[in-house]
Design a protein around this motif. Sequence first.
Motif, PDB file in Angstrom:
ATOM      1  N   CYS A   1       0.911  -0.836   0.113  1.00 19.04           N
ATOM      2  CA  CYS A   1      -0.094   0.042  -0.091  1.00 19.04           C
ATOM      3  C   CYS A   1       0.795   1.316  -0.037  1.00 19.04           C
ATOM      4  O   CYS A   1       0.629   2.037  -0.690  1.00 19.04           O
ATOM      5  N   LEU A   2       1.575   1.329   0.931  1.00 23.55           N
ATOM      6  CA  LEU A   2       2.682   2.308   1.158  1.00 23.55           C
ATOM      7  C   LEU A   2       3.439   2.816  -0.280  1.00 23.55           C
ATOM      8  O   LEU A   2       3.717   3.770  -0.779  1.00 23.55           O
TER       9      LEU A   2
ATOM     10  N   PHE B 239       2.870   1.764  -3.378  1.00 29.06           N
ATOM     11  CA  PHE B 239       2.205   2.077  -4.356  1.00 29.06           C
ATOM     12  C   PHE B 239       1.586   3.408  -4.355  1.00 29.06           C
ATOM     13  O   PHE B 239       1.614   4.011  -5.129  1.00 29.06           O
ATOM     14  N   MET B 240       1.417   3.812  -3.150  1.00 27.65           N
ATOM     15  CA  MET B 240       0.603   4.905  -3.064  1.00 27.65           C
ATOM     16  C   MET B 240       1.548   6.059  -3.148  1.00 27.65           C
ATOM     17  O   MET B 240       1.294   7.253  -3.269  1.00 27.65           O
TER      18      MET B 240
ATOM     19  N   ILE C  84      -2.267   9.117   1.253  1.00 30.99           N
ATOM     20  CA  ILE C  84      -2.313   8.255   2.156  1.00 30.99           C
ATOM     21  C   ILE C  84      -2.777   8.836   3.435  1.00 30.99           C
ATOM     22  O   ILE C  84      -2.233   9.892   4.105  1.00 30.99           O
TER      23      ILE C  84
ATOM     24  N   GLY D 177      -5.513   4.471   1.233  1.00 32.28           N
ATOM     25  CA  GLY D 177      -4.516   4.982   0.197  1.00 32.28           C
ATOM     26  C   GLY D 177      -5.314   5.235  -1.150  1.00 32.28           C
ATOM     27  O   GLY D 177      -6.129   4.509  -1.411  1.00 32.28           O
ATOM     28  N   SER D 178      -5.031   6.188  -1.928  1.00 31.21           N
ATOM     29  CA  SER D 178      -5.707   6.328  -3.288  1.00 31.21           C
ATOM     30  C   SER D 178      -4.743   6.796  -4.080  1.00 31.21           C
ATOM     31  O   SER D 178      -3.847   7.582  -3.815  1.00 31.21           O
TER      32      SER D 178
ATOM     33  N   LEU E  55      -6.635   1.471  -2.061  1.00 33.84           N
ATOM     34  CA  LEU E  55      -6.292   0.252  -1.124  1.00 33.84           C
ATOM     35  C   LEU E  55      -6.344   0.853   0.282  1.00 33.84           C
ATOM     36  O   LEU E  55      -5.794   1.617   0.669  1.00 33.84           O
TER      37      LEU E  55
END
Lengths: 292, 425
Positions: A14-15, A17-18, B166, B200-201, B212
């Motif tokens: 997540c981290l 990716f974002m 995030i 997160g986007s 996510l």
Amino acid sequence: MRKIRIGLIGLIICLIFMTSPAFAEDMIQIKGSDTLINLVQRLAEVYMEEYPGSYIAVTGGGSGTGVAALINKKCDIANASRLMKAKEVAQAIDNGVQVNRVVVAVDGLSVITNGNNPIKQLTTDEIGKIFRGEVTNWKDVGGEDMAITLYGRQSNSGTYGFFMETVLKGDYSQKMNQMNGNAQIVEAIKQDRSGIGYVGVGYVKQSTGLTVLKVAARAGGIYASPLDSDDVKTGVYPISRPLHQYVNGTPKGAVKDFLAFEVSAEGQKIVEEEGFFPIPKEYKELNSKIGL
Amino acid sequence: MKKMLCLMIVGIMFIVPFGAKSFAGEVDLLVDKLVEKDVLTPVEAQILLDETKTAVAKEIAEGKSGTLPSWIQTMTFKGDLRLRYQSEEKDTTTGATTTTAKRERTRMRFRLGSEAKVTKGFKVNFGLASGGTDPRSTNQTFQDNFSTKGINLDYAYATYALNNNIDILGGKILLKDTLWLVSDLLWDGDINPEGVFVKGSLPIDSNTEVFLNTGYFIIDEMSSGAEPSMFTIQPGFKWEVSDSVTLKTSVNYYAFNSVEGLPYSNILDGGGTNTTSTSPASFKYDYDSLGFTAELGVNLQEDAEVDEIINYVGLFGDYTKNADPDENNVGYLAGIKFGDKKVKDPSTWQAKLLYRKLEKDAWVDFLPDSDFLGGITDAKGYEFIFNYALAKNVILGLDYYKTETDIAASKKEQDLVQVDLLFKF
């Protein structure tokens, strides 16, 4: 333990990716005001013809939609027929968006009636009372004994908000028909002798079967027409307004080039051809503050 | 000179922040006078007023106003009051015997929430709500000869915005700030889970965004032994197919820890309704589940030649499957909504029709919508919802449930009608 590992992996993905940079984007995305959409589409078409390789997508949805898209970084330019609201300014700041506005045209917001309605002029106070639902019959403002039918925009429209703040100074009558766009209001009033509505001047300059009312700021004041460019430019017409485009930060690159085209002599000629009024020197000075 | 005037007007607007409408009118008059005296042109006056409004809004948003109390600049409040009439009729059939229970209740729900900016990037949200400790209800029934009613902490959590994409949240978190949900098939709307969550986007282009969501929630604290908890991860995307069509979808994975074997006595409002049990009374299965959620929205007002009665149509659905048991392990919901996209402004309305089935071991029985056959599993049936805005933020609502058990030996059927009057502020 296996589940915790899956969780940690998910969090790391997540981290990573974002935090990765968004894909590069060459196309200029413009979104927002229904009043501005025809004008900006025309400006974009002419610009793309003159500068092959440039690509501009213009969509509507109302000023609120455009401003929300800019705040959420989903468009490059937000068309708005009203100022951003305090709440929107706060959201933009929260999202790291530094809003700057450009004034691209001036609109004489036009109050229209059916061409067969004998009323030709009203004060802003009378118009306010009509749209608040306090005056419900044309005879109360010097017209026929006929119930008034109200046509306005939906609440996501900048015109809806501007008219409410500038003319109504209160809430709309619950009986007002909320139409999807300026064109729908024009068509409805052409067919309804009892109707009254408000639209951008660009939608009525070429229309027949309508009366574009002269409006005075107060009883005993000068009645001025939104079709008279001098009355609009000098502010004698009491419900004229600038039409805005909001951008994030100081415009650069393709966005700056297109904005510069819009406020250039060539762009302002298109503004006039589309029924709106070119920006006076005061707005040119305002635009120059962000390099245009 | 004009800059001085601008500064003066901004200053005046800050000094008298309340009664903003009437005071704004006075500022307008002042500017009108300056126009009359030829100090300003009408366009300069308009620019002055417009720039002043924006400058004031920015200063307040950034908490830089020197004259407003700091809490006004850093805190916002919102809330609602819902008045409800509820009528239910429940038939329970065991063998050849059917018993019918009827009940009518008049209820209320009051909620007050606040968001406070702590410092750049950090904020705290908290909310109070009526009702008892039931995590799936904030209703308060009118009863007990006008007794005073309790208020509880509904949620309280901190959010850290790591960057524009995030957010990290921790505490008792408002459900709608966690997972993306289109229905209450798995999560009753009143539940506010406790733990940590990361949202997160990332915009891919102007029409597509991927997101996510992932979090770890604590279900209970045990004086000895492993604590029951759950981990969830939800990747998905939102795609604006055209100006009028939007598709949003996600894959949802839930992993439960130490729920298998958890005694029902540890569960508030749930446990042992229809789920398969083991002795002593406790959950027999684990509930690790995989599913998906989707919503397709069509905005009919775009490009319409005439004003439409129905401005928006949405199709939505949920599916989940519990990997542990071999049967009775699926839940699904399909629904349609139409009318206006949001019910807020006067005369806006929306109708929803849903069908759902939640098999007995598809999901834990302490999380689903508590109004759907009491929030149990092994439940199926229809729900119809209609909301109409009588005035801005005043909404009249009707919610009708027709529900029944699926395979339980003791068959239950329930008709439930709720008529609501909701006031948002």
